[in-house]
Scaffold this active site. Structure first.
Site, PDB file in Angstrom:
ATOM      1  N   GLU A  25       0.841  -1.207   0.000  1.00 13.39           N
ATOM      2  CA  GLU A  25       0.000   0.000   0.000  1.00 13.39           C
ATOM      3  C   GLU A  25       0.874   1.255   0.000  1.00 13.39           C
ATOM      4  O   GLU A  25       2.075   1.194   0.299  1.00 13.39           O
ATOM      5  CB  GLU A  25      -0.926   0.001   1.217  1.00 13.39           C
TER       6      GLU A  25
ATOM      7  N   LYS B 285      -5.484  10.765   0.629  1.00 14.28           N
ATOM      8  CA  LYS B 285      -5.578   9.381   1.139  1.00 14.28           C
ATOM      9  C   LYS B 285      -6.843   8.772   0.552  1.00 14.28           C
ATOM     10  O   LYS B 285      -7.948   9.234   0.845  1.00 14.28           O
ATOM     11  CB  LYS B 285      -5.632   9.434   2.671  1.00 14.28           C
TER      12      LYS B 285
ATOM     13  N   VAL C 102      -5.312   0.335   2.917  1.00 13.09           N
ATOM     14  CA  VAL C 102      -5.394  -1.129   2.832  1.00 13.09           C
ATOM     15  C   VAL C 102      -6.620  -1.520   1.992  1.00 13.09           C
ATOM     16  O   VAL C 102      -6.536  -2.381   1.105  1.00 13.09           O
ATOM     17  CB  VAL C 102      -5.473  -1.762   4.237  1.00 13.09           C
TER      18      VAL C 102
ATOM     19  N   ASP D 153     -16.940   5.320  13.762  1.00 15.55           N
ATOM     20  CA  ASP D 153     -15.684   5.299  12.998  1.00 15.55           C
ATOM     21  C   ASP D 153     -15.107   3.888  12.952  1.00 15.55           C
ATOM     22  O   ASP D 153     -14.478   3.424  13.891  1.00 15.55           O
ATOM     23  CB  ASP D 153     -14.676   6.284  13.603  1.00 15.55           C
TER      24      ASP D 153
ATOM     25  N   SER E  24     -12.915   1.501  10.138  1.00 14.49           N
ATOM     26  CA  SER E  24     -12.193   1.586   8.869  1.00 14.49           C
ATOM     27  C   SER E  24     -12.886   0.771   7.785  1.00 14.49           C
ATOM     28  O   SER E  24     -13.356  -0.343   8.035  1.00 14.49           O
ATOM     29  CB  SER E  24     -10.766   1.076   9.051  1.00 14.49           C
ATOM     30  N   ALA E  25     -12.898   1.338   6.577  1.00  9.18           N
ATOM     31  CA  ALA E  25     -13.404   0.593   5.417  1.00  9.18           C
ATOM     32  C   ALA E  25     -12.503  -0.603   5.094  1.00  9.18           C
ATOM     33  O   ALA E  25     -12.877  -1.456   4.294  1.00  9.18           O
ATOM     34  CB  ALA E  25     -13.508   1.512   4.204  1.00  9.18           C
ATOM     35  N   ASP E  26     -11.342  -0.683   5.736  1.00 12.45           N
ATOM     36  CA  ASP E  26     -10.478  -1.867   5.546  1.00 12.45           C
ATOM     37  C   ASP E  26     -11.269  -3.140   5.862  1.00 12.45           C
ATOM     38  O   ASP E  26     -11.127  -4.159   5.183  1.00 12.45           O
ATOM     39  CB  ASP E  26      -9.255  -1.824   6.485  1.00 12.45           C
TER      40      ASP E  26
ATOM     41  N   LYS F  42      -3.876  -1.576  14.237  1.00  6.27           N
ATOM     42  CA  LYS F  42      -3.144  -0.539  14.969  1.00  6.27           C
ATOM     43  C   LYS F  42      -3.662  -0.440  16.402  1.00  6.27           C
ATOM     44  O   LYS F  42      -4.856  -0.503  16.655  1.00  6.27           O
ATOM     45  CB  LYS F  42      -3.271   0.795  14.238  1.00  6.27           C
TER      46      LYS F  42
HETATM   47  N1  PSU Z   1      -0.528   0.683   8.739  1.00  5.39           N
HETATM   48  C1  PSU Z   1       0.528   1.452   9.090  1.00  5.39           C
HETATM   49  N2  PSU Z   1       0.455   2.790   8.810  1.00  5.39           N
HETATM   50  C2  PSU Z   1      -0.608   3.341   8.142  1.00  5.39           C
HETATM   51  C3  PSU Z   1      -1.710   2.511   7.761  1.00  5.39           C
HETATM   52  C4  PSU Z   1      -1.604   1.188   8.089  1.00  5.39           C
HETATM   53  O1  PSU Z   1       1.505   0.964   9.667  1.00  5.39           O
HETATM   54  O2  PSU Z   1      -0.590   4.534   7.851  1.00  5.39           O
HETATM   55  C5  PSU Z   1      -2.885   3.079   7.002  1.00  5.39           C
HETATM   56  C6  PSU Z   1      -3.450   1.991   6.082  1.00  5.39           C
HETATM   57  O3  PSU Z   1      -3.449   2.509   4.777  1.00  5.39           O
HETATM   58  C7  PSU Z   1      -4.843   1.731   6.577  1.00  5.39           C
HETATM   59  C8  PSU Z   1      -5.203   3.107   7.079  1.00  5.39           C
HETATM   60  O4  PSU Z   1      -5.691   1.267   5.564  1.00  5.39           O
HETATM   61  O5  PSU Z   1      -4.015   3.499   7.771  1.00  5.39           O
HETATM   62  C9  PSU Z   1      -6.445   3.072   7.941  1.00  5.39           C
HETATM   63  O6  PSU Z   1      -6.994   4.344   7.965  1.00  5.39           O
HETATM   64  P1  PSU Z   1      -8.515   4.558   8.475  1.00  5.39           P
HETATM   65  O7  PSU Z   1      -8.462   4.222   9.934  1.00  5.39           O
HETATM   66  O8  PSU Z   1      -8.792   6.027   8.230  1.00  5.39           O
HETATM   67  O9  PSU Z   1      -9.369   3.649   7.660  1.00  5.39           O
HETATM   68 MN    MN Z   2     -12.201   6.116   9.897  1.00  2.00          MN
END
Ligand code: PSU
Ligand code: MN
Length: 321
Positions: free
Chosen positions: A46, A107, A127, A159, A161-163, A180
Site C-alpha cells: 500500500e 488518502k 489497505v 468510525d 475503517s473501510a479496511d 493498529k
Molecule cells: N498501517 C501502518 N500505517 C498506516 C496505515 C496502516 O503501519 O498509515 C494506514 C493503512 O493505509 C490503513 C489506514 O488502511 O491506515 C487506515 O486508515 P482509516 O483508519 O482512516 O481507515
Molecule cells: Mn475512519
C-alpha cells in the site's frame, strides 16, 4: 445442474468480464506486468503508509527497502497508488518518490478511487483501496503495517475503517502486525469474526498489537510456516471462502514498553479530541503523535513491522506458486 451452482457460474462470468474491463484502467510497471504474465510471485504494497503513516525522509527509504526485501525473498513488489488520475500497480523510482514527497497526495479508500481518477488527481491507497486494486490485478498476497479497524468510541462516532468491509469481499491474504493499537482491538476482533475474515497468528497464539507483541487477546489459529499459509489459501479456494480475505498476524519482535505505549496513546487520544480530529485524519494524526512523542521509537518499530511483514508476504507468495 443445481440452481446454486448455476448462480455461482453466472456470478463468476459477470465478475470475470468486469475484471477484464477494469484491468485496462490500470497501468502496470514493466516489472510487475512481466511477473504477472510469467506467473511469478507478486506482493502488493500500500502507499498510504508512505504518504501519511511515516514521516519524511524515512518514508521513502522504508518504501525502497520494503521493495528490496520482497525481491531478496524471490517475489516482485507491486506498490499501488494513484498518480495524476492513473491507477498504478508497481511504481518506478520517480513515482515512489512522488508518493513520498509530493504535497498533493490525498488518502484514498475504495470510495475515493473513481473520483480521484476522474479528476486527474493523486492519492495514496489505504489497505482497503490497495486490496481492491490488487484483487483486480490477480495479486494474492499483500503486506502492510497494521490494518484499520474499529476506533475507540465507535459506538458514538461510527468510525470503523473501510479496511474491514473491503477485506470481507476480496480474495487476498494480508500480512500485518494485527490492527493498529490506537484502535478498539476487542471490537475489531469481533467485527472480523462477524465479517467472516480469516485470521491466523504467525508463530503466535496471541493477537499482535502493532507496536506491542501482544494486544491481550487470544487467537484460535496458529501457523508456523509460509507453506502452511499457502495450504490454507488453496483450501479456501477449494471450499469457496476465498472472497473473504485471510489475515496473517505477524507480531513485531522488539515491542515498545507497554506503560510508555499506553501513556503516549492516552495523550494522543486526548489531543485528537481537543483538536477536533475526525474521519480519515484520525489515523495519520495519532501515528504522527506516536512518532514525535516517542522520539522516533514508534517510527523504528513501525519500520521493523513493515519490513518483517514484507519478508513473510514474499515467502507466502513464493510458497503459493
Ligand atoms: N498501517 C501502518 N500505517 C498506516 C496505515 C496502516 O503501519 O498509515 C494506514 C493503512 O493505509 C490503513 C489506514 O488502511 O491506515 C487506515 O486508515 P482509516 O483508519 O482512516 O481507515
Ligand atoms: Mn475512519
Amino acid at each position: 445442474m443445481e440452481l446454486s451452482a448455476i448462480n455461482a457460474r453466472v456470478y463468476l462470468l459477470i465478475t470475470s468480464a468486469k475484471v477484464v474491463h477494469m484491468k485496462s484502467a490500470i497501468k502496470y510497471s514493466a516489472e510487475v506486468s512481466a511477473a504477472i504474465a510469467a506467473g511469478k510471485p507478486v506482493v502488493a504494497l500500500e502507499s498510504t503508509i508512505i504518504s501519511h503513516g511515516l514521516p519524511r525522509p524515512s518514508n521513502l527509504a522504508v518504501a525502497i527497502e520494503c521493495e528490496k526485501i520482497i525481491r531478496d525473498h524471490g517475489a516482485v513488489p507491486a506498490t499501488i497508488a494513484l498518480l495524476d488520475g492513473v491507477v498504478h500497480v508497481g511504481l518506478e523510482n520517480d513515482e515512489l518518490e512522488a508518493i513520498a514527497n509530493r504535497n498533493d497526495i490525498s488518502k484514498a479508500s475504495i470510495r475515493d478511487l473513481a473520483i480521484i481518477m476522474a479528476q486527474g488527481r493523486s492519492a495514496a491507497t489505504t489497505v482497503a483501496a490497495t486490496a481492491h486494486i490488487a484483487a483486480i490485478a490477480g495479486i494474492k498476497v499483500f503486506a502492510t503495517g497494521g490494518l484499520g479497524g474499529v476506533h475507540r468510541g465507535a459506538n458514538e462516532s461510527f468510525d470503523e475503517s473501510a479496511d474491514l468491509t473491503a477485506l470481507s469481499q476480496l480474495d487476498i491474504t494480508v500480512v500485518c502486525a494485527g490492527v493498529k493499537s490506537i484502535l478498539d482491538v476487542h471490537a475489531t476482533l469481533e467485527r472480523l469474526e462477524t465479517l467472516a475474515i480469516g485470521l491466523v497468528g504467525y508463530k503466535t497464539n496471541r493477537f499482535p498489537g502493532f507496536y506491542l507483541t501482544d494486544s491481550g487477546f487470544n487467537l484460535e489459529h496458529r501457523i508456523d510456516s509460509a507453506a502452511e499459509i499457502a495450504a490454507i489459501i488453496k483450501a479456501r479456494t477449494s471450499i469457496g471462502t476465498q472472497f473473504k480475505s485471510l489475515i496473517v498476524a505477524n507480531p513485531v519482535k522488539k515491542e515498545m514498553a507497554k506503560a510508555r505505549h499506553d501513556q503516549i496513546l492516552a495523550t494522543g487520544l486526548a489531543k485528537a479530541a481537543h483538536d477536533g480530529i475526525d474521519g480519515k485524519a484520525v489515523t495519520p494524526y495519532l501515528l504522527e503523535h506516536f512518532h514525535s512523542a516517542s522520539n522516533g521509537e514508534s517510527l523504528a518499530i513501525n519500520t521493523e513491522i513493515i519490513k518483517s511483514n514484507c519478508a513473510l508476504a514474499a515467502e507466502i507468495a513464493v510458497a503459493l506458486i
